[in-house]
Design an enzyme around this catalytic site. Structure first.
Site, PDB file in Angstrom:
ATOM      1  N   ASN A   8       0.874  -1.174   0.000  1.00  0.00           N
ATOM      2  CA  ASN A   8       0.000   0.000   0.000  1.00  0.00           C
ATOM      3  C   ASN A   8       0.913   1.225   0.000  1.00  0.00           C
ATOM      4  O   ASN A   8       1.425   1.634   1.033  1.00  0.00           O
ATOM      5  CB  ASN A   8      -0.892  -0.033   1.249  1.00  0.00           C
ATOM      6  CG  ASN A   8      -1.929   1.071   1.241  1.00  0.00           C
ATOM      7  OD1 ASN A   8      -1.952   1.906   0.338  1.00  0.00           O
ATOM      8  ND2 ASN A   8      -2.782   1.074   2.249  1.00  0.00           N
TER       9      ASN A   8
ATOM     10  N   ARG B 266      -2.570  -2.109  -3.506  1.00  0.00           N
ATOM     11  CA  ARG B 266      -3.775  -1.309  -3.327  1.00  0.00           C
ATOM     12  C   ARG B 266      -3.634  -0.037  -4.174  1.00  0.00           C
ATOM     13  O   ARG B 266      -2.621   0.655  -4.101  1.00  0.00           O
ATOM     14  CB  ARG B 266      -3.896  -0.927  -1.854  1.00  0.00           C
ATOM     15  CG  ARG B 266      -5.100  -0.103  -1.597  1.00  0.00           C
ATOM     16  CD  ARG B 266      -5.198   0.234  -0.141  1.00  0.00           C
ATOM     17  NE  ARG B 266      -6.496   0.828   0.103  1.00  0.00           N
ATOM     18  CZ  ARG B 266      -6.934   1.147   1.295  1.00  0.00           C
ATOM     19  NH1 ARG B 266      -6.198   0.901   2.347  1.00  0.00           N
ATOM     20  NH2 ARG B 266      -8.118   1.688   1.448  1.00  0.00           N
TER      21      ARG B 266
ATOM     22  N   HIS C 288     -12.935   2.923  -0.142  1.00  0.00           N
ATOM     23  CA  HIS C 288     -12.972   1.854   0.885  1.00  0.00           C
ATOM     24  C   HIS C 288     -13.664   0.609   0.327  1.00  0.00           C
ATOM     25  O   HIS C 288     -14.192  -0.200   1.088  1.00  0.00           O
ATOM     26  CB  HIS C 288     -13.772   2.283   2.141  1.00  0.00           C
ATOM     27  CG  HIS C 288     -13.164   3.382   2.935  1.00  0.00           C
ATOM     28  ND1 HIS C 288     -13.929   4.364   3.504  1.00  0.00           N
ATOM     29  CD2 HIS C 288     -11.895   3.633   3.283  1.00  0.00           C
ATOM     30  CE1 HIS C 288     -13.149   5.207   4.171  1.00  0.00           C
ATOM     31  NE2 HIS C 288     -11.907   4.773   4.044  1.00  0.00           N
TER      32      HIS C 288
ATOM     33  N   ARG D 177     -11.858  15.626   7.465  1.00  0.00           N
ATOM     34  CA  ARG D 177     -12.550  16.016   6.226  1.00  0.00           C
ATOM     35  C   ARG D 177     -13.977  16.461   6.560  1.00  0.00           C
ATOM     36  O   ARG D 177     -14.619  15.885   7.440  1.00  0.00           O
ATOM     37  CB  ARG D 177     -12.626  14.839   5.254  1.00  0.00           C
ATOM     38  CG  ARG D 177     -11.280  14.393   4.741  1.00  0.00           C
ATOM     39  CD  ARG D 177     -11.478  13.337   3.654  1.00  0.00           C
ATOM     40  NE  ARG D 177     -10.255  12.590   3.454  1.00  0.00           N
ATOM     41  CZ  ARG D 177     -10.181  11.257   3.440  1.00  0.00           C
ATOM     42  NH1 ARG D 177     -11.263  10.525   3.601  1.00  0.00           N
ATOM     43  NH2 ARG D 177      -9.022  10.670   3.241  1.00  0.00           N
TER      44      ARG D 177
ATOM     45  N   GLU E 170      -8.728  -5.409   5.161  1.00  0.00           N
ATOM     46  CA  GLU E 170      -8.516  -5.069   3.755  1.00  0.00           C
ATOM     47  C   GLU E 170      -7.329  -5.825   3.172  1.00  0.00           C
ATOM     48  O   GLU E 170      -7.354  -6.235   2.017  1.00  0.00           O
ATOM     49  CB  GLU E 170      -8.305  -3.553   3.617  1.00  0.00           C
ATOM     50  CG  GLU E 170      -9.596  -2.790   3.849  1.00  0.00           C
ATOM     51  CD  GLU E 170      -9.393  -1.303   4.061  1.00  0.00           C
ATOM     52  OE1 GLU E 170      -8.940  -0.930   5.156  1.00  0.00           O
ATOM     53  OE2 GLU E 170      -9.695  -0.532   3.152  1.00  0.00           O
TER      54      GLU E 170
END
Ligand code: AMP
Length: 399
Positions: A8, A91, A180, A241, A386
């Site tokens: 990742n 990823r 996601h 955010r 994940e």
């Protein structure tokens, strides 16, 4: 032994895990930080312990080289040679509208990652660098890309279109993509299992609540809507955010605070969310502690966050004409009992008989039902994984 390496890559970091697929174990994992910046280092953890290597790591190529050297090292390594890595799963954030699933890397995939870079400039180019670095050092090892957007590609146009001129959607591909995806897919599949049903037999709402948060509606195994949009900025209020806001705010901020588009981007991504509301932290543990001691803005941040999650649950139940199960996942979803309590209060209309006492007990890393027997809609904690989902895709595409 079927070892899959999961990479990742970020613009200055690479997170990695080596996953052994037969036992679904993680013999080693680590993180390279500050690539190309002073103070670069590799943190590595395996069964034989933890180490930190501090040395200049100027490029992603050097970082991957160091990751592999550590994995095969005679003392701290966990494999004898790189040949023991059967495949690498990468990823990648943005697959645009091109990818509905994971794919083996070839030139056209690399080109598509770059093509979609305007939608995720920092992520996609860094992740491409990670793939190319691995291809250089391991030219004969198959590489797979798992996109964060792919699972959401089943959304119908009415869910992914914005109310903007259609020509701008066509020309600039401005639409909802969602992120996601690997987590939403993994958690929705696990939730169906927990219901004792096939994915095609149930309606699931997945609440992935972490530093970045998103909610998705998974109708009979297919994602039909999700809260993040063109970028991960849309949807529920997040750590830093803003989530969904009136778009007119952007113009007003430019006018009133004299901000340019880069400053707006930084503001909406890094200064808003629960950090902005509370004024001191994006970490829900800090907010929970402060709220308990009477900090009003921390309490407000938790309430506003939970309220935004609750609104998505309601709208997705409407979209699917009901819901069979709701799954909480991510650092907050799995661990934060205050948020779960706030979200789940007043949800009886959905046929939920929530076990507040059980939800309030600290739970660590286990799948757990939070509704009482007889509850028509069931609620679960489902720890996301994940990396395992990426490894499973990589394994399936390469064996
Ligand atoms: P993630 O991005 O999924 O790793 O989630 C990270 C977020 O989870 C952090 O910002 C924390 O606010 C939150 N978190 C982690 N552990 C806990 C906990 N025990 N209680 C409340 N929040 C937690």
């Amino acid at each position: 032994m079927h070892n899959i390496l999961i990479i990742n890559a970020g613009s200055s970091s690479i997170k990695y895990q080596l996953i052994e697929m037969e036992g679904k174990t993680v013999p080693a994992k680590g993180l390279v930080e500050r690539i190309g910046i002073e103070g670069s280092r590799l943190k590595y953890k395996s069964d034989s312990g933890k180490i930190i290597i501090e040395k200049p790591i100027p490029t992603h190529d050097e970082a991957i080289k160091l990751v592999l050297e550590t994995l095969v090292d005679s003392e701290m390594g966990v494999i004898k040679s790189m040949d023991e890595i059967k495949a690498v799963g990468h990823r990648v954030l943005h697959g645009g509208d091109k990818f509905t699933g994971s794919v083996l890397v070839d030139d056209s995939v690399l080109a598509a990652i770059e093509e979609n870079a305007p939608l995720a400039p920092l992520h996609n180019m860094a992740q491409k660098k990670g793939i190319e670095a691995c291809m250089k050092i391991m030219p004969n090892t198959p590489m797979v890309v798992v996109f964060d957007t792919a699972f959401h590609q089943t959304m119908p146009p009415k869910a992914y279109l914005y109310g903007i001129p259609y020509e701008d959607y066509e020309e600039f591909k401005i639409r909802r993509y969602g992120f996601h995806g690997t987590s939403h897919r993994y958690v929705s599949l696990r939730t169906a299992k927990l219901l004792g049903k096939k994915p095609e037999e149930c309606r699931v709402i997945v609440c992935h609540l972490g530093n970045g948060s998103s909610v998705s509606a998974v109708d009979h195994g297919k994602c039909v809507d999700t809260s993040m949009g063109l970028t991960p900025l849309e949807g529920v209020i997040m750590g830093t955010r803003c989530g969904s806001i009136d778009p007119a705010i952007v113009g007003k901020l430019m006018e009133w605070k004299g901000m340019n588009s880069q400053e707006i981007d930084e503001y909406l991504n890094k200064k808003c969310g629960v950090l902005g509301i509370s004024g001191f932290s994006s970490d829900f543990r800090d907010l929970g502690d402060a709220a308990e001691q009477g900090n009003k803005r921390a309490q407000l941040a938790l309430e506003a966050f939970s309220y935004s999650v609750k609104k998505y649950i309601g709208s997705y139940a409407a979209v699917m004409n009901g819901v069979d199960a709701i799954a909480f996942t991510g650092g907050i979803g799995e661990n934060d009992e205050i948020v779960r309590r706030m979200v789940m209060t007043g949800m009886e209309y959905l046929g939920i008989d929530f076990d507040f006492a059980l939800s309030d007990k600290p739970q660590r890393g286990i799948e757990l039902e939070l509704t009482k027997p007889g509850s028509t809609t069931r609620v679960f904690i489902v720890p996301t994984n994940e990396e395992l989902a990426i490894a499973t895709d990589t394994y399936e595409l390469t064996t």
